[in-house]
Enzyme design. Structure first.
Site, PDB file in Angstrom:
ATOM      1  N   LYS A 101      20.099  92.887  -0.783  1.00 28.85           N
ATOM      2  CA  LYS A 101      19.538  91.979   0.226  1.00 28.85           C
ATOM      3  C   LYS A 101      19.637  92.507   1.657  1.00 28.85           C
ATOM      4  O   LYS A 101      19.174  91.866   2.572  1.00 28.85           O
ATOM      5  CB  LYS A 101      20.272  90.627   0.173  1.00 28.85           C
ATOM      6  N   HIS A 111      13.951 100.463  -6.982  1.00 30.16           N
ATOM      7  CA  HIS A 111      13.022  99.541  -6.324  1.00 30.16           C
ATOM      8  C   HIS A 111      12.027  98.960  -7.341  1.00 30.16           C
ATOM      9  O   HIS A 111      11.441  99.723  -8.119  1.00 30.16           O
ATOM     10  CB  HIS A 111      12.285 100.309  -5.218  1.00 30.16           C
ATOM     11  N   GLN A 118       5.067  93.200  -7.028  1.00 34.43           N
ATOM     12  CA  GLN A 118       4.122  92.786  -8.077  1.00 34.43           C
ATOM     13  C   GLN A 118       3.218  91.652  -7.622  1.00 34.43           C
ATOM     14  O   GLN A 118       2.066  91.543  -8.067  1.00 34.43           O
ATOM     15  CB  GLN A 118       4.867  92.436  -9.380  1.00 34.43           C
TER      16      GLN A 118
HETATM   17  O1  0FX Z   1      16.616  90.915  -7.095  1.00 33.49           O
HETATM   18  P1  0FX Z   1      15.398  90.437  -6.418  1.00 33.49           P
HETATM   19  O2  0FX Z   1      14.132  91.047  -6.880  1.00 33.49           O
HETATM   20  O3  0FX Z   1      15.553  90.668  -4.831  1.00 33.49           O
HETATM   21  C1  0FX Z   1      16.520  91.569  -4.297  1.00 33.49           C
HETATM   22  C2  0FX Z   1      16.762  91.185  -2.845  1.00 33.49           C
HETATM   23  O4  0FX Z   1      17.124  89.821  -2.766  1.00 33.49           O
HETATM   24  C3  0FX Z   1      15.526  91.465  -2.014  1.00 33.49           C
HETATM   25  O5  0FX Z   1      15.826  91.234  -0.652  1.00 33.49           O
HETATM   26  C4  0FX Z   1      15.117  92.931  -2.212  1.00 33.49           C
HETATM   27  N1  0FX Z   1      13.904  93.189  -1.451  1.00 33.49           N
HETATM   28  C5  0FX Z   1      14.888  93.201  -3.700  1.00 33.49           C
HETATM   29  C6  0FX Z   1      14.538  94.649  -3.958  1.00 33.49           C
HETATM   30  O6  0FX Z   1      16.066  92.898  -4.421  1.00 33.49           O
HETATM   31  O7  0FX Z   1      15.411  88.856  -6.588  1.00 33.49           O
HETATM   32  P2  0FX Z   1      14.627  87.700  -5.853  1.00 33.49           P
HETATM   33  O8  0FX Z   1      15.087  86.462  -6.516  1.00 33.49           O
HETATM   34  O9  0FX Z   1      14.774  87.761  -4.360  1.00 33.49           O
HETATM   35  O10 0FX Z   1      13.111  87.938  -6.199  1.00 33.49           O
HETATM   36  C7  0FX Z   1      12.662  88.118  -7.526  1.00 33.49           C
HETATM   37  C8  0FX Z   1      11.256  87.618  -7.682  1.00 33.49           C
HETATM   38  O11 0FX Z   1      11.265  86.205  -7.513  1.00 33.49           O
HETATM   39  C9  0FX Z   1      10.249  88.136  -6.673  1.00 33.49           C
HETATM   40  O12 0FX Z   1       9.644  89.344  -7.104  1.00 33.49           O
HETATM   41  C10 0FX Z   1       9.247  87.004  -6.596  1.00 33.49           C
HETATM   42  C11 0FX Z   1      10.035  85.760  -6.962  1.00 33.49           C
HETATM   43  N2  0FX Z   1      10.290  84.892  -5.816  1.00 33.49           N
HETATM   44  C12 0FX Z   1      11.455  85.000  -5.111  1.00 33.49           C
HETATM   45  C13 0FX Z   1      11.684  84.152  -4.046  1.00 33.49           C
HETATM   46  C14 0FX Z   1      12.984  84.255  -3.223  1.00 33.49           C
HETATM   47  C15 0FX Z   1       9.331  83.971  -5.493  1.00 33.49           C
HETATM   48  O13 0FX Z   1       8.277  83.904  -6.136  1.00 33.49           O
HETATM   49  N3  0FX Z   1       9.552  83.133  -4.432  1.00 33.49           N
HETATM   50  C16 0FX Z   1      10.693  83.191  -3.694  1.00 33.49           C
HETATM   51  O14 0FX Z   1      10.843  82.391  -2.718  1.00 33.49           O
END
Ligand code: 0FX
Length: 252
Positions: free
Chosen positions: A75, A92, A105
């Site tokens: 993060k 990544h 994606q």
């Molecule tokens: O693990 P991760 O893919 O994210 C982490 C870090 O939090 C992020 O800052 C960094 N750029 C990334 C490489 O590693 O988990 P996530 O829960 O933040 O996101 C996963 C997926 O969830 C994302 O591809 C799309 C979806 N999502 C996430 C959030 C926070 C949504 O659709 N809406 C949202 O508000």
């Protein structure tokens, strides 16, 4: 050898722990951290072998302590002083240099640029350094961002299984990306989530948009009705599976 692993992703943390049970990692001491800002992990995991860290406050200590830092969905931005003094490798969830940055994606479903997984050396720019390994992930018309993300996570683990020992040993030839590609920030995703009800698009564009912003567990896309109520939108897509298995309606 001591290696720092920084992750804010529970699935990847658990899978990574499984990978390093292999005896070929017996000589390595992996030390695990998550981001200081990660409140969920603070309540769920905070313990001696999984601690929080704010990278920018600990650069000198990290440089003298570790040979390698692994970023497995982190993060926080890695400070320049860190990436310039120690080998930092990022896993990544995107196919660099396309759609670098936020939720690759999601943007690939809309702009049709490749998506997948990239393991790369980190430099001062976001998702930018030389590429150690990468793999594309297909996007099918019936998939939302959620389904694509699940496949990406699975691919990340597969690539780590194959390449982790060579990464640890610095035994690879990293290749410069062919171009700078493009980058999306958090603000671009937030903007994407605002639906302009007056925009004219084809059904295909509308469906692609909706499946890009549909992710189980998150309320992303929204619009306001005439009375100012905010309304969230997501799409459900279902693939007709085995056509021969579909029950026939009884004929009279
Ligand atoms: O693990 P991760 O893919 O994210 C982490 C870090 O939090 C992020 O800052 C960094 N750029 C990334 C490489 O590693 O988990 P996530 O829960 O933040 O996101 C996963 C997926 O969830 C994302 O591809 C799309 C979806 N999502 C996430 C959030 C926070 C949504 O659709 N809406 C949202 O508000």
């Amino acid at each position: 050898m001591k290696i720092m692993v920084l992750t804010d992703n529970e699935f990847i943390y658990n899978e990574f722990k499984e990978i390093i049970k292999d005896k070929k990692y017996n000589d390595i001491n992996f030390e695990f951290f998550f981001s200081e800002s990660n409140k969920l992990f603070k309540t769920k995991f905070m313990r001696d072998d999984f601690k929080s860290i704010d990278l920018k406050c600990r650069i000198n200590e990290l440089v003298s302590n570790y040979k390698l830092v692994l970023s497995l969905h982190c993060k926080q931005m890695f400070p320049s002083d860190l990436v310039n003094q120690i080998r930092c490798v990022n896993v990544h969830p995107g196919f660099n240099p396309y759609n670098r940055g936020w939720f690759p994606q999601v943007f690939s479903i809309i702009n049709k640029l490749p998506t997948g997984v990239t393991i790369h050396e980190m430099d001062e720019e976001l998702d930018h350094g030389n590429i150690i390994a990468q793999k594309k992930v297909d996007i099918f018309q019936w998939e939302t961002a959620y389904e694509v993300y699940k496949k990406i996570q699975y691919t990340e683990i597969q690539l780590l299984k194959i390449h982790l020992r060579d990464i640890v040993d610095n035994n690879y030839k990293a290749i410069q990306p062919l171009s700078e590609g493009n980058i999306n920030k958090e603000k671009d995703f937030n903007k994407l989530c605002e639906i302009n009800l007056n925009k004219l698009v084809t059904f295909k564009e509308a469906i692609d948009y909706l499946r890009a912003v549909s992710f189980s567990g998150y309320k992303n896309a929204y619009f306001y009705d005439e009375s100012g109520e905010k309304i969230f939108v997501e799409i459900k897509l279902e693939l007709e599976k085995d056509k021969n298995n579909v029950k026939q309606c009884p004929t009279k």
